[in-house]
Design a protein around this motif. Structure first.
Motif, PDB file in Angstrom:
ATOM      1  N   SER A 171      -7.985  47.922  -1.513  1.00  0.00           N
ATOM      2  CA  SER A 171      -6.619  47.763  -2.018  1.00  0.00           C
ATOM      3  C   SER A 171      -6.123  46.333  -1.843  1.00  0.00           C
ATOM      4  O   SER A 171      -5.387  45.820  -2.681  1.00  0.00           O
ATOM      5  CB  SER A 171      -5.683  48.760  -1.336  1.00  0.00           C
ATOM      6  OG  SER A 171      -5.917  48.775   0.052  1.00  0.00           O
ATOM      7  N   LEU A 229      -6.978  44.242  -4.725  1.00  0.00           N
ATOM      8  CA  LEU A 229      -6.201  44.527  -5.930  1.00  0.00           C
ATOM      9  C   LEU A 229      -4.828  43.844  -5.882  1.00  0.00           C
ATOM     10  O   LEU A 229      -4.054  43.899  -6.827  1.00  0.00           O
ATOM     11  CB  LEU A 229      -6.046  46.044  -6.082  1.00  0.00           C
ATOM     12  CG  LEU A 229      -6.002  46.584  -7.495  1.00  0.00           C
ATOM     13  CD1 LEU A 229      -7.169  46.096  -8.323  1.00  0.00           C
ATOM     14  CD2 LEU A 229      -5.947  48.093  -7.482  1.00  0.00           C
ATOM     15  N   GLU A 242      -5.549  55.234  -6.391  1.00  0.00           N
ATOM     16  CA  GLU A 242      -4.173  55.337  -6.887  1.00  0.00           C
ATOM     17  C   GLU A 242      -3.207  54.604  -5.970  1.00  0.00           C
ATOM     18  O   GLU A 242      -2.298  53.904  -6.423  1.00  0.00           O
ATOM     19  CB  GLU A 242      -3.722  56.800  -6.910  1.00  0.00           C
ATOM     20  CG  GLU A 242      -4.473  57.708  -7.836  1.00  0.00           C
ATOM     21  CD  GLU A 242      -4.252  59.149  -7.414  1.00  0.00           C
ATOM     22  OE1 GLU A 242      -3.149  59.659  -7.638  1.00  0.00           O
ATOM     23  OE2 GLU A 242      -5.176  59.754  -6.843  1.00  0.00           O
ATOM     24  N   VAL A 264      -3.170  50.937  -6.475  1.00  0.00           N
ATOM     25  CA  VAL A 264      -2.520  50.584  -7.737  1.00  0.00           C
ATOM     26  C   VAL A 264      -1.002  50.642  -7.605  1.00  0.00           C
ATOM     27  O   VAL A 264      -0.279  49.795  -8.122  1.00  0.00           O
ATOM     28  CB  VAL A 264      -3.002  51.547  -8.848  1.00  0.00           C
ATOM     29  CG1 VAL A 264      -2.127  51.423 -10.067  1.00  0.00           C
ATOM     30  CG2 VAL A 264      -4.443  51.262  -9.197  1.00  0.00           C
ATOM     31  N   ALA A 308      -1.563  44.359  -9.519  1.00  0.00           N
ATOM     32  CA  ALA A 308      -2.698  45.245  -9.783  1.00  0.00           C
ATOM     33  C   ALA A 308      -2.946  45.372 -11.283  1.00  0.00           C
ATOM     34  O   ALA A 308      -4.083  45.257 -11.745  1.00  0.00           O
ATOM     35  CB  ALA A 308      -2.458  46.614  -9.156  1.00  0.00           C
ATOM     36  N   ILE A 365      -6.355  44.277 -13.135  1.00  0.00           N
ATOM     37  CA  ILE A 365      -7.107  45.289 -13.890  1.00  0.00           C
ATOM     38  C   ILE A 365      -7.348  44.814 -15.325  1.00  0.00           C
ATOM     39  O   ILE A 365      -8.459  44.907 -15.852  1.00  0.00           O
ATOM     40  CB  ILE A 365      -6.359  46.642 -13.874  1.00  0.00           C
ATOM     41  CG1 ILE A 365      -6.440  47.268 -12.479  1.00  0.00           C
ATOM     42  CG2 ILE A 365      -6.936  47.598 -14.912  1.00  0.00           C
ATOM     43  CD1 ILE A 365      -5.549  48.475 -12.291  1.00  0.00           C
ATOM     44  N   SER A 401       0.319  58.707  -6.276  1.00  0.00           N
ATOM     45  CA  SER A 401       0.802  58.278  -7.584  1.00  0.00           C
ATOM     46  C   SER A 401       1.566  59.411  -8.242  1.00  0.00           C
ATOM     47  O   SER A 401       1.404  60.574  -7.902  1.00  0.00           O
ATOM     48  CB  SER A 401      -0.365  57.896  -8.473  1.00  0.00           C
ATOM     49  OG  SER A 401      -1.121  59.038  -8.781  1.00  0.00           O
ATOM     50  N   PHE A 441      -1.133  51.615 -16.479  1.00  0.00           N
ATOM     51  CA  PHE A 441      -2.433  51.023 -16.167  1.00  0.00           C
ATOM     52  C   PHE A 441      -3.490  51.554 -17.127  1.00  0.00           C
ATOM     53  O   PHE A 441      -3.373  52.661 -17.626  1.00  0.00           O
ATOM     54  CB  PHE A 441      -2.837  51.345 -14.734  1.00  0.00           C
ATOM     55  CG  PHE A 441      -1.795  50.941 -13.747  1.00  0.00           C
ATOM     56  CD1 PHE A 441      -1.727  49.640 -13.296  1.00  0.00           C
ATOM     57  CD2 PHE A 441      -0.842  51.856 -13.319  1.00  0.00           C
ATOM     58  CE1 PHE A 441      -0.736  49.257 -12.410  1.00  0.00           C
ATOM     59  CE2 PHE A 441       0.142  51.478 -12.437  1.00  0.00           C
ATOM     60  CZ  PHE A 441       0.192  50.171 -11.976  1.00  0.00           C
TER      61      PHE A 441
END
Ligand code: C2E
Ligand code: MG
Ligand code: MG
Ligand code: MG
Length: 296
Positions: free
Chosen positions: A117, A120, A149, A152, A159, A163, A183, A191
């Motif tokens: 994470s 990201l 999740e 993100v 993020a 991505i 999420s 996303f």
């Protein structure tokens, strides 16, 4: 009296914290040394097509056995490296090793790699990833990056940008441990993903728990509508594999198909499970057997 007990508890508590800090600092030092001395390894677990059992790719999983501490789970040392700010160093080492190993596999197999994470949220991730792939000579279109999740959602704008950059390079994005994160389905609209990996928690309950079955069915239907591939994680039995296939799940991963293996065992696995590869290898090794000679 209660005050004294309170103080006693605080003393116990803080010495536990001190102990825990010493322990994690020792662990951190051992891990840093292991990375520098090339003692953190990467293993590979097959991901197969549920319809015919053919291997489609492998997930890279970090492995570390410390001479004093023994086996340390990546679920422990990856978060530690994140906390202590050297996850990029760990991850770059692992990605390089995984990509190099993948070069020995048939070219149509993908490599799936877990992005932490913290990565990201780090704008340098795209550049760092690309430079490793370039230096290894690895086609980015063979790479999938698994993200969670929670990662993100924590830093949504950064993020989303990372991505998109990665996808522009041809790298695919998998949503790992799907169904367990924090999420909301609505937020996922912001996303773009290519694949969803259904968490093992649902998969291992599927034979006994109707709720899990319904959840998996719903995820599969959603993914069909969104044109996303689906992988079920943690398949341990033939019955689970069959059930997931019947529910329309395209791919599977788990001990039933193969445990994470080192590179030598991965090549042996391909030998046994990937027909074309076994043929190629036989030719390379010059083994005797029926063979068509195209030159004459
Ligand atoms: P993950 O990405 O969800 O990986 C799947 C985990 O499930 C792996 O655990 C795998 O060994 C295990 N597994 C696969 N099939 C089965 C099964 O049939 N039954 C059971 N009981 N378990 C199964 P592992 O290798 O201990 O990794 C744990 C987590 O650590 C991973 O979860 C991932 O989040 C993280 N991790 C591992 N390697 C890396 C890495 O290189 N980078 C990063 N950032 N995270 C990593
Ligand atoms: Mg994963
Ligand atoms: Mg997972
Ligand atoms: Mg998991």
């Amino acid at each position: 009296r209660s005050k004294r007990r309170g103080r006693g508890q605080i003393t116990v508590y803080s010495s536990e914290i001190a102990q825990e800090m010493r322990r994690s600092t020792q662990l951190e030092q051992a891990l840093r040394n292991a990375i520098i001395s090339d003692n953190v390894d990467v293993h590979f677990q097959p991901i197969v097509n549920l319809a015919d059992g053919r291997v489609k790719g492998f997930e890279a999983l970090a492995r570390w056995i410390d001479p004093d501490l023994g086996f340390v789970s990546p679920a422990v040392f990856v978060p530690l490296a994140e906390e202590r700010g050297f996850i990029d160093m760990l991850s770059e080492t692992l990605l390089r090793k995984a990509a190099e190993a993948t070069l020995a596999w048939p070219r149509d197999l993908f490599l799936s790699f877990n992005l932490s994470s913290a990565q990201l949220m780090d704008p340098r991730t795209t550049y760092n990833t690309l430079s490793i792939l370039n230096s290894v000579g690895f086609d980015p279109r063979r790479l999938e990056l698994e993200i969670t999740e929670t990662a993100v959602m924590t830093s949504a704008d950064t993020a989303a940008r990372i991505i998109n950059e990665l996808r522009e390079l041809g790298i695919r994005i998998s949503l790992d441990d799907f169904g367990t994160g924090q999420s909301s389905l609505g937020r996922l609209r912001d996303f773009t993903f290519d694949k969803v990996k259904i968490d093992r928690a649902f998969v291992s309950a599927i034979m006994t728990d109707r709720t899990s079955e319904h959840i998996i069915k719903a995820i599969v239907t959603m993914c069909e509508g969104l044109d996303l591939a689906v992988v079920a994680e943690g398949i341990e039995t033939a019955a689970e594999a069959k059930k997931l296939r019947d529910l329309g799940c395209g791919m599977g991963q788990g001990y039933y198909f193969g445990k994470p293996m080192d590179q030598a065992a991965t090549l042996r696995y391909l030998h046994d499970h990937y027909h074309e590869f076994a043929m190629l290898d036989r030719e390379r090794l010059g083994a005797t057997g029926p063979r068509v000679d195209h030159d004459t």
